[in-house]
Design an enzyme around this catalytic site. Sequence first.
Site, PDB file in Angstrom:
ATOM      1  N   ASP A 115      -2.836 -10.533  -3.073  1.00 32.92           N
ATOM      2  CA  ASP A 115      -3.213 -10.016  -1.053  1.00 32.92           C
ATOM      3  C   ASP A 115      -4.585  -9.183  -1.751  1.00 32.92           C
ATOM      4  OD1 ASP A 115      -2.173  -8.521   1.460  1.00 32.92           O
ATOM      5  OD2 ASP A 115      -3.388  -7.857   0.355  1.00 32.92           O
ATOM      6  N   ASP A 162      -4.855 -12.969   3.081  1.00 35.60           N
ATOM      7  CA  ASP A 162      -6.194 -11.871   4.016  1.00 35.60           C
ATOM      8  C   ASP A 162      -7.331 -12.287   2.500  1.00 35.60           C
ATOM      9  OD1 ASP A 162      -4.605 -10.570   2.079  1.00 35.60           O
ATOM     10  OD2 ASP A 162      -4.781  -8.929   3.472  1.00 35.60           O
ATOM     11  N   HIS A 214      -5.954  -6.819  -0.690  1.00 36.63           N
ATOM     12  CA  HIS A 214      -6.460  -5.346  -0.949  1.00 36.63           C
ATOM     13  C   HIS A 214      -5.193  -5.137  -1.842  1.00 36.63           C
ATOM     14  CE1 HIS A 214      -6.997  -6.406   3.009  1.00 36.63           C
ATOM     15  NE2 HIS A 214      -8.413  -5.516   3.678  1.00 36.63           N
ATOM     16  N   HIS A 227       0.255  -1.137  -0.296  1.00 34.75           N
ATOM     17  CA  HIS A 227      -0.155   0.361   0.070  1.00 34.75           C
ATOM     18  C   HIS A 227       0.680   1.056  -0.054  1.00 34.75           C
ATOM     19  CE1 HIS A 227      -3.741  -2.195   0.009  1.00 34.75           C
ATOM     20  NE2 HIS A 227      -3.317  -2.843   1.644  1.00 34.75           N
TER      21      HIS A 227
HETATM   22 ZN    ZN Z   1      -4.378  -7.426   2.728  1.00 34.80          ZN
END
Ligand code: ZN
Length: 308
Positions: A162, A245, A164, A125
């Site tokens: 991931d 995740d 996200h 991120h």
């Molecule tokens: Zn994540």
Amino acid sequence: MTTRLYTHPIFLEHLTPPGHPERPDRLRAIERVLDEEAFAALDRIQAPEGDEATILYAHPADFVARVRAAIPDEGIARIDADTTASPKSWQAAVTAIGAANAAVDDVFSRRADNVFVAARPPGHHAEKTTAMGFCLFNTAAIAARYAQKKHGVERVAIVDWDVHHGNGTQDIFWDDPSVLYCSTHQMPLYPGTGAKTETGAGNIVNAPLAPQTGSEVFRDAFLSRVLPALDNFAPDLIIISAGFDAHHRDPLAEINLTEDDFDWATGQLMQRAARHSGNRLVSLLEGGYDLQGLAFSVAAHVGRLMKG
Ligand SMILES: [Zn+2]
């Protein structure tokens, strides 16, 4: 296959507030499962001290100085609503970068076929000038540029499964066609980016997944979008932003994968690494917040890396 594992005790000393999902116990759960007999052949290495100068491969100096200034002498400092730093966070982040860069060296020198780096804080991120989403610096992006600068390769692919979207990696390589960025992720979900229409210089491939997506749709996204992009790009190195995740047990998202899906996806990327990259594959831990789901998924992933 020779599979190398990088860890370091400093990764347990990046502390987050009580109740924060990105916590040192994540790494303890990974260490416990990788201590099992099945992983006895892993080539375990303590991560080397990182070279701070390599942070500049993905981030400007004034941003690096800002992060350094945010590291507290004691306690926990907030960088944004969910991103924090403790006194050892700088050393942890730099050591994570050192491990990732060493992993790149290993696959080019043939000391290992593939490498898994179990480090925290995560990185995907972190944008050029913004630390966010539990991430301080973008370790995967730095490792990709390190491979280009140190080993003279042209094309590096980063595959990010991931749950996200890796907004930071996308931001860093938005106008850099020498790096292919492919991501499967839940949408809508934090951080809000990752639509199919976000394509950068033609080097960004987003495969958003609707909440409650399971194995079949995930594998179809991999087969129809990620793998063809990899074959078209023919990378010299594949880096995995390996967050776990998207596991059905994970509390932060609503994708329903099992550890078998991570085993499968790992195998698919190993095939592409064999085809295009001389087997060179470096996998970097990102998210994964249910300790059991994380441990099972890492076991499946690393087991596949070892078996080929
Ligand atoms: Zn994540």
